[in-house]
Design an enzyme around this catalytic site. Structure first.
Site, short mmCIF file in Angstrom:
data_model
loop_
_atom_site.label_atom_id
_atom_site.label_comp_id
_atom_site.label_asym_id
_atom_site.label_seq_id
_atom_site.Cartn_x
_atom_site.Cartn_y
_atom_site.Cartn_z
N SER A 163 39.40 48.98 34.45
CA SER A 163 39.25 48.54 32.72
C SER A 163 40.77 47.63 32.49
CB SER A 163 38.87 50.01 31.59
OG SER A 163 38.10 50.14 32.24
N LYS A 170 32.78 42.71 43.16
CA LYS A 170 31.86 43.60 43.87
C LYS A 170 30.33 42.64 44.05
CE LYS A 170 34.19 46.43 41.08
NZ LYS A 170 34.90 48.12 39.79
N GLU A 182 43.99 53.75 41.21
CA GLU A 182 42.09 52.99 40.79
C GLU A 182 41.70 53.84 40.42
OE1 GLU A 182 40.37 48.88 40.75
OE2 GLU A 182 39.74 50.19 42.14
N HIS A 207 37.65 51.02 49.03
CA HIS A 207 37.77 51.15 47.46
C HIS A 207 36.44 52.48 47.10
CE1 HIS A 207 36.00 50.00 43.51
NE2 HIS A 207 36.67 49.01 42.76
N GLU A 265 34.12 52.89 45.38
CA GLU A 265 32.48 52.79 45.40
C GLU A 265 32.29 53.28 46.63
OE1 GLU A 265 32.95 49.26 43.21
OE2 GLU A 265 33.18 49.86 41.82
N ASN A 305 38.32 41.69 42.08
CA ASN A 305 36.92 42.12 42.61
C ASN A 305 36.04 42.01 42.29
OD1 ASN A 305 35.20 44.04 44.31
ND2 ASN A 305 36.75 46.06 43.68
N GLY A 335 35.74 50.44 35.33
CA GLY A 335 34.59 49.92 34.47
C GLY A 335 33.98 51.37 33.18
P1 PGA Z 1 36.87 47.09 36.62
O1 PGA Z 1 36.61 47.75 37.88
O2 PGA Z 1 38.04 46.62 36.25
O3 PGA Z 1 35.52 46.92 36.32
O4 PGA Z 1 37.21 48.65 35.83
C1 PGA Z 1 38.10 47.81 38.62
C2 PGA Z 1 37.90 48.06 40.20
O5 PGA Z 1 37.05 48.73 40.60
O6 PGA Z 1 38.66 47.24 41.16
#
Ligand code: PGA
Length: 244
Positions: A207, A10, A162, A91, A93, A8, A168
């Site tokens: 992560s 983003k 998640e 997601h 976000e 992803n 992150g």
């Molecule tokens: P990350 O994000 O691997 O940067 O922790 C995962 C995600 O939001 O899908």
């Protein structure tokens, strides 16, 4: 069962990055049964598609309606036309910054299915919810309300666990916590959609990097990973693909 490694991007990346990164990833040997998907921002879908080799294309969101006066949004059918096989819905976000509710996520997943896409339906608890001991109940409720209405054994969808606090942050749940949550998600999905447990695919996200991918992918009930930050370099994402 298949293993899905989904990247992803983003709101990161560019055509220049795609041209550098994707041929290197496309050249990697992966185990049979492993599918790799790249989910770039919508304007890059057309530029990324011809660079994927055997990797699949995915999008990061779609609108819940089939079409209409929704400035700035994209429909599931448009994503299908752009060559997508997958679309991420719900997601954290999107839930956090766009106020998406479980009901909207379910509607997006249904629209994705109607367009012939496989939705990757994301769920996960916040740190406060985990610390208060409510993580499993919160996530089970999210699963129940975010599944597309009428989901059944014939419906092709994927879930992604998640934990919001792991995204992150460099932090991940313990292997036991991941195993227990994946089992809870699978059980809830079976109860809602009448699927046999073996048919429920639950990715882990938060992560994931080359260094922890093998350990995470070997946890029972983990069908693959959804990768954010580490999907943007050949070293990290290639390492994850090979760990699978
Ligand atoms: P990350 O994000 O691997 O940067 O922790 C995962 C995600 O939001 O899908």
């Amino acid at each position: 069962m298949m293993t899905l490694i989904a990247g992803n991007w983003k709101m990161h990346g560019s055509l220049a990055l795609a041209k550098e990164l994707l041929p290197a990833l496309a050249a990697l040997e992966v185990r049979p049964g492993v599918t790799t998907a790249i989910c770039p921002p919508a304007p890059l879908l057309g530029g990324v598609a011809p660079l994927l080799g055997r990797m699949a294309l995915g999008a990061q969101d779609c609108h819940a309606e089939a079409g209409g006066a929704f400035t700035g949004d994209v429909s599931a059918a448009m994503l299908k036309e752009a060559g997508c096989r997958y679309v991420i819905v719900g997601h954290s976000e999107r839930r956090q910054f766009h106020g998406e509710t479980d009901a909207q996520v379910a509607a997006k997943a249904a629209r994705a299915l109607e367009a012939g896409l496989i939705p990757i339906i994301c769920v996960g608890e916040t740190l406060a919810q985990r610390e208060s001991g409510a993580a499993q109940a919160v996530v089970a409720a999210q699963v129940k309300a975010s599944l597309p209405p009428g989901a059944s054994a014939q419906t092709d969808f994927v879930l992604a666990y998640e934990p919001v606090w792991a995204i992150g942050s460099g932090k991940t749940p313990s292997p036991d916590d991941i195993r227990d949550m994946h089992a809870a998600i699978a059980a809830q999905t079976c109860a809602c959609a009448g699927l046999p447990k073996e048919r429920v695919a639950v990715l882990y996200g938060g992560s994931v990097k080359a260094a922890n991918a093998k350990a995470i992918l070997s946890i029972p009930g983990v069908s693959g990973v959804l990768v954010g930050g580490a999907s943007l370099t050949a070293e990290e994402f290639g390492g994850i693909m090979q760990a699978a």
